[in-house]
Design a protein around this motif. Structure first.
Motif, mmCIF file in Angstrom:
data_model
loop_
_atom_site.group_PDB
_atom_site.id
_atom_site.type_symbol
_atom_site.label_atom_id
_atom_site.label_comp_id
_atom_site.label_asym_id
_atom_site.label_seq_id
_atom_site.Cartn_x
_atom_site.Cartn_y
_atom_site.Cartn_z
ATOM 1 N N LEU A 177 0.814 -1.206 0.000
ATOM 2 C CA LEU A 177 0.000 0.000 0.000
ATOM 3 C C LEU A 177 0.854 1.264 0.000
ATOM 4 O O LEU A 177 0.574 2.217 -0.733
ATOM 5 N N GLU A 178 1.903 1.292 0.798
ATOM 6 C CA GLU A 178 2.719 2.509 0.876
ATOM 7 C C GLU A 178 3.405 2.794 -0.450
ATOM 8 O O GLU A 178 3.406 3.938 -0.932
ATOM 9 N N ALA A 179 3.988 1.779 -1.065
ATOM 10 C CA ALA A 179 4.674 1.986 -2.341
ATOM 11 C C ALA A 179 3.697 2.460 -3.408
ATOM 12 O O ALA A 179 4.013 3.354 -4.214
ATOM 13 N N PHE A 180 2.504 1.871 -3.434
ATOM 14 C CA PHE A 180 1.510 2.270 -4.428
ATOM 15 C C PHE A 180 1.086 3.713 -4.240
ATOM 16 O O PHE A 180 1.003 4.485 -5.212
ATOM 17 N N MET A 181 0.816 4.126 -3.013
ATOM 18 C CA MET A 181 0.336 5.490 -2.770
ATOM 19 C C MET A 181 1.435 6.513 -3.042
ATOM 20 O O MET A 181 1.156 7.592 -3.581
ATOM 21 N N GLN A 182 2.662 6.209 -2.701
ATOM 22 C CA GLN A 182 3.748 7.150 -2.976
ATOM 23 C C GLN A 182 3.957 7.327 -4.485
ATOM 24 O O GLN A 182 4.340 8.402 -4.943
ATOM 25 N N LYS A 183 3.664 6.294 -5.241
ATOM 26 C CA LYS A 183 3.794 6.387 -6.697
ATOM 27 C C LYS A 183 2.610 7.113 -7.330
ATOM 28 O O LYS A 183 2.771 7.834 -8.320
ATOM 29 N N ASN A 184 1.404 6.956 -6.761
ATOM 30 C CA ASN A 184 0.180 7.370 -7.450
ATOM 31 C C ASN A 184 -0.610 8.484 -6.769
ATOM 32 O O ASN A 184 -1.733 8.771 -7.197
ATOM 33 N N PHE A 185 -0.059 9.142 -5.749
ATOM 34 C CA PHE A 185 -0.835 10.157 -5.035
ATOM 35 C C PHE A 185 -1.223 11.329 -5.914
ATOM 36 O O PHE A 185 -2.175 12.056 -5.626
ATOM 37 N N ARG A 186 -0.515 11.553 -7.010
ATOM 38 C CA ARG A 186 -0.814 12.691 -7.893
ATOM 39 C C ARG A 186 -2.071 12.476 -8.725
ATOM 40 O O ARG A 186 -2.577 13.432 -9.328
ATOM 41 N N PHE A 187 -2.577 11.267 -8.777
ATOM 42 C CA PHE A 187 -3.761 10.997 -9.594
ATOM 43 C C PHE A 187 -5.024 11.366 -8.830
ATOM 44 O O PHE A 187 -5.252 10.905 -7.714
ATOM 45 N N ASN A 188 -5.845 12.192 -9.457
ATOM 46 C CA ASN A 188 -7.067 12.683 -8.824
ATOM 47 C C ASN A 188 -8.217 11.721 -9.122
ATOM 48 O O ASN A 188 -9.074 11.981 -9.956
ATOM 49 N N VAL A 189 -8.203 10.583 -8.426
ATOM 50 C CA VAL A 189 -9.252 9.591 -8.591
ATOM 51 C C VAL A 189 -9.901 9.314 -7.233
ATOM 52 O O VAL A 189 -9.364 9.673 -6.190
ATOM 53 N N ALA A 190 -11.047 8.673 -7.255
ATOM 54 C CA ALA A 190 -11.780 8.392 -6.026
ATOM 55 C C ALA A 190 -11.002 7.418 -5.136
ATOM 56 O O ALA A 190 -10.235 6.589 -5.622
ATOM 57 N N ILE A 191 -11.226 7.526 -3.839
ATOM 58 C CA ILE A 191 -10.599 6.610 -2.881
ATOM 59 C C ILE A 191 -10.961 5.168 -3.228
ATOM 60 O O ILE A 191 -10.136 4.253 -3.099
ATOM 61 N N SER A 192 -12.181 4.947 -3.701
ATOM 62 C CA SER A 192 -12.598 3.591 -4.074
ATOM 63 C C SER A 192 -11.744 3.028 -5.202
ATOM 64 O O SER A 192 -11.512 1.817 -5.269
#
Length: 274
Positions: A177-192
């Protein structure tokens, strides 16, 4: 291309053409896509890597990925043009059954964009589509579906290693989860959407997230995006209008308000405050 993760279903064969301005945005890639760049340049940013696709470039986009895109007009001001063929899961399942391809095991996460070397079969297929350029209409759905199936067979003939990618019908597995979020936090998509792509239900995603980051997903996303914005403004001398979309905010006013609340200075005044 889809411009937002919640956009309606795309046609199986789609010609993109823009004549008077460049476009940028982001998209969730829900299905595999075989694509060819006809004119102009397409920049695809998947978070950790940016791909520059120039005229004459064939590419394969893997499903269930987040990508930012920028469609740039040619230097002479003529139109941007690309061709995309998307493969629905239903179509791929039917084709696998018809031709005896077994379903593949879940593939490990990989790059969203695969460059495909030029090949005579690709060129022949591309030439066969030219008469259908104006047929992206409901009345021609059956004909276009046949051409999409043909594209799969061409890909398998030229790149047999794509079989395990095309016929992997599994949903995303539970990943770091941490690696994914650090890579993709710039994407403005829903939490779901983040939850789905990390192989979690929404409830499990929120629970795992708060255990890991000690805060809620929405609060962490705002904080992380503001940190990135601060760096881009301060160290890269970018302007607020360049930064807010890049880091995942929907509009400039919301970004400016959140930035000033976090750092005590408007983003436009950051350099002057140093």
């Amino acid at each position: 291309m889809l411009t937002r993760s919640e956009a309606p279903a795309r046609p199986q064969i789609l010609y993109s053409c823009y004549t008077n301005y460049s476009r940028e945005g982001e998209q969730f890639v829900p299905e595999h896509v075989f694509s060819y760049q006809l004119a102009g340049t397409l920049l695809l940013d998947e978070g950790s890597q940016t791909h520059a696709l120039v005229p004459g470039t064939f590419r394969f986009l893997r499903r269930n990925h987040l990508v930012k895109f920028q469609k740039q007009l040619p230097a002479d001001g003529s139109e941007f043009r690309s061709l995309s063929v998307s493969f629905s899961q239903d179509m791929l399942r039917a084709l696998a059954q018809e031709y005896g391809y077994p379903a593949a095991a879940r593939q490990p996460p990989g790059t969203a964009v695969l460059a495909l070397p030029d090949h005579p079969l690709y060129q022949s297929y591309l030439a066969s589509l030219r008469p259908y350029e104006q047929l992206a209409l409901p009345d021609h759905a059956a004909l276009l579906a046949l051409k999409a199936r043909e594209a799969v067979l061409v890909l398998l003939q030229v790149n047999p290693e794509l079989r395990d990618v095309l016929f992997d019908f599994s949903e995303p597995g539970k990943i770091d989860l941490e690696a994914f979020m650090q890579k993709n936090f710039r994407f403005n998509v829903a939490i779901s959407r983040f939850a789905y792509l990390t192989g979690r239900s929404l409830a499990t995603f929120k629970r795992d997230f708060e255990r890991l980051f000690r805060t809620s997903p929405s609060r962490w996303l705002v904080q992380r995006r503001l940190q990135e914005a601060y760096y881009l403004l301060k160290e890269k001398s970018k302007t607020p209008s360049e930064v807010y979309l890049e880091v995942g905010f929907e509009d400039l006013s919301h970004f400016s308000f959140a930035f000033k609340k976090a750092y005590g200075v408007a983003p436009s005044k950051l350099l002057g405050a140093s």
